[in-house]
Design an enzyme around this catalytic site. Sequence first.
Site, PDB file in Angstrom:
ATOM      1  NE  ARG A 152      17.440   1.613  -5.730  1.00 24.36           N
ATOM      2  CZ  ARG A 152      16.499   2.068  -6.540  1.00 24.36           C
ATOM      3  NH1 ARG A 152      16.817   2.594  -7.697  1.00 24.36           N
ATOM      4  NH2 ARG A 152      15.242   1.997  -6.216  1.00 24.36           N
ATOM      5  CB  THR A 196      14.974   5.717  -7.534  1.00 22.15           C
ATOM      6  OG1 THR A 196      14.697   4.550  -8.319  1.00 22.15           O
ATOM      7  CG2 THR A 196      13.667   6.414  -7.179  1.00 22.15           C
ATOM      8  CG  ASN A 290       6.601  -4.099 -12.786  1.00 22.11           C
ATOM      9  OD1 ASN A 290       7.507  -3.505 -12.224  1.00 22.11           O
ATOM     10  ND2 ASN A 290       5.385  -3.585 -12.922  1.00 22.11           N
ATOM     11  CG  ASP A 335       6.003  -5.451  -9.130  1.00 25.31           C
ATOM     12  OD1 ASP A 335       6.584  -4.934 -10.100  1.00 25.31           O
ATOM     13  OD2 ASP A 335       6.108  -5.025  -7.970  1.00 25.31           O
ATOM     14  CB  CYS A 643      -3.916   5.996   0.729  1.00 20.81           C
ATOM     15  SG  CYS A 643      -5.371   6.969   0.301  1.00 20.81           S
ATOM     16  CG  HIS A 647      -0.094   6.898   4.041  1.00 15.51           C
ATOM     17  ND1 HIS A 647       0.445   7.605   5.097  1.00 15.51           N
ATOM     18  CD2 HIS A 647      -0.271   7.794   3.047  1.00 15.51           C
ATOM     19  CE1 HIS A 647       0.561   8.886   4.753  1.00 15.51           C
ATOM     20  NE2 HIS A 647       0.142   9.022   3.506  1.00 15.51           N
TER      21      HIS A 647
HETATM   22 CA    CA Z   1       7.242  -2.687  -9.965  1.00 20.37          CA
END
Ligand code: CA
Length: 718
Positions: A152, A196, A290, A335, A643, A647
């Site tokens: 970011r 991130t 979370n 979350d 996955c 995906h």
């Molecule tokens: Ca989270």
Amino acid sequence: MRHRLVSLLAFLVCLAACGGDDQAALDVTKAKQRAKLDVVEGMVTKERLTNADKDTANWLTHGRTYDEQRYSPLAQITSANVSQLGLAWYFDLPTKRGVEATPLVIDGVMYTTGPWSIVYAIDVRTGHQIWSYDPQVDRSWAQYACCDVVNRGVAAWGKRIFVGTLDGYLVALDAESGAEVWRIDTIGRRPPYTITGAPRVIKGKVIIGNGGAEYGVRGYVTAYDADTGRRVWRTYTVPGDPSRPFESAALEKAASTWTGEWWKFGGGGSVWDSMAYDPQLDLLYIGVGNGGPWNPKIRSPQGGDNLYLSSIVALRPDTGDYVWHYQTTPGDAWDYTATQHMVLADVVIQKKTRKVLMQAPKNGFFYVLDRSNGELISAKNYVPVSWASQVDLATRRPTVNAEARYYEGQPALVRPSAAGGHNWQPMAFDPKVRRVFIPTTDSPSVYAVDKQFDFKLGLWNTGTDLAFLNMPEEPDKLEEALAQTAALSSNALVAWDPVEQREIWRYKEEGGAGGGVLATAGGLVLQGNGSGEFAAFDTSTGRKLWRFDAQSAIMAAPISFGIDGNQYISVMSGFGGAALIAGPAMDRHRPVNRSRVLTFRLGINRQLPPIEPEVPKLQPEPPPESTTADQISTGRRLYSARCAVCHGLNAVSSGLIPDLRYLDANGHKGWDGVVLFGAKRTTGMPGFDKLLTEDETDAIHAYVIRRAWDLKRATAKQ
Ligand code: CA
């Protein structure tokens, strides 16, 4: 070193005298006062950061100012002339994925980041690259990133630029050359941690958190000396193993709100994005994530609030010492991170000027806190909310609806979803009209207990089933359920009055989520969206006044800066985000043509190169099904756990990371080589031979083939 007075005064005089809009002629007396600030070109100091609001030529820190309002006082571009806004230059990134950065602009140079934490320095006059820096992120780290290999943005201090890398390093670069000055491992090479978020710098300390709550980490934030990279302090957000000494009294207190053996799961509480700073109060605010796992019965079986999950925590920036906290979602089960953008402002509430902190966290309520002490002033839902009926001002707590407690055994349709009423896309605050502009999402999601949960460090550990695993395996019913939740999802840019806690206007986004927001003194709100449109709205009415076809989805937030008498607007195009969490609604996003920096000003109209025509996505014939129901059921469970995060849930992907239902014959033939042995390692797809047996890999393959046939049959029906 070249020493000079800031060019701000000259810039403002030019705006007034060089035919700039009258509205743009800011008060010259004020400008003279502002110009007293001594500035060494290219050098970012404490004084400069503290006064960033007045430095309209630049964008010096992530949210423009320490209060993170993302409001530009520049007013050359107005609601009256925005129709003449056009593309001045564009800068192509060599990629199509993972763009979420807010660029910085410092004395003529733009610093921004792309996927894999690569840093770019760009000449803001021409759009030409000055340098780029590739930290050579370990590609296997992609498996620990829930939501693509995004970054970011950077921070600046002195003549240095700081970036946190996906694989957990904090790197200091020489701003002029891009050469590495120092590089510090912030995670001790413990795999599930990622970075991130953008660092912030306060009084020469670079502050950085990390992500990984779903993968088994214990959240923390660390401060490093900007000159040397030496670690100054580290503050954990959740208590560790109580058989060892607590790191602080605050963590000892927090431990009494946990039960069971939470430390074995990490606990979560990662500080992966939002921070703000008040220099007068000398308080650093961090947004905490979370719980890990999501299902609180696993991490804290006898209940408890689980401090400091889903909280806003105020710290002393010199020491990392705890000052106060406010927990938005006690005992979080959905979350509901409180890592969303925080805005600091001084606003009049009931005739008193209050120093407030505002946040629209994932849980759907808009909070106004007194930032000096954490007092809850007000809270009101900004999207439809079903997990709680209200936030009780007397108890400071949400009134949780019993039906939302899926962890007691009964699956629940809950609003907002794990994607949140608002996610990482920054909002903006216009202090003139006292409004917050929030990119919102209304998306319900079915939460249920994952009955076969099995904790594995470094893998997706939620203990929660979002993939309808409890539903009977009837493809039609699954498709129907998926279509229903997708149809119920909608996105809107909302103008919110934080004092009256009410919506003023809304703009319904077409084509997926809305991006980050910028507000300007020209009476404009700027925002990109999933359909690839970059638009300007009238601050007061929400009317769309201007649009630009960016050719790709935009999620990042725009910035504004001034140079050579012109006000500029820049934004990064290209999609970065959660495949798992956005789920089927991601299908609505426009595919990314090219990730770019786009820069606009008045009276110019460059064109983007023509887009390659979109080839209709044809599904190759899937291999024949030769499997048992048992195998598919095992495959479905394993796919969801291992996955789906990249995906896509139920094998429905955004297309950014391959949709496995579209695998061709070679893809199916090479299945084991890729899934077990890492044949596509360099793209970020690791080999799973240490985590999956051959039988398990076969089962996942069987499930993917089933889903390919589901799609084939559904398409044939249409
Ligand atoms: Ca989270």
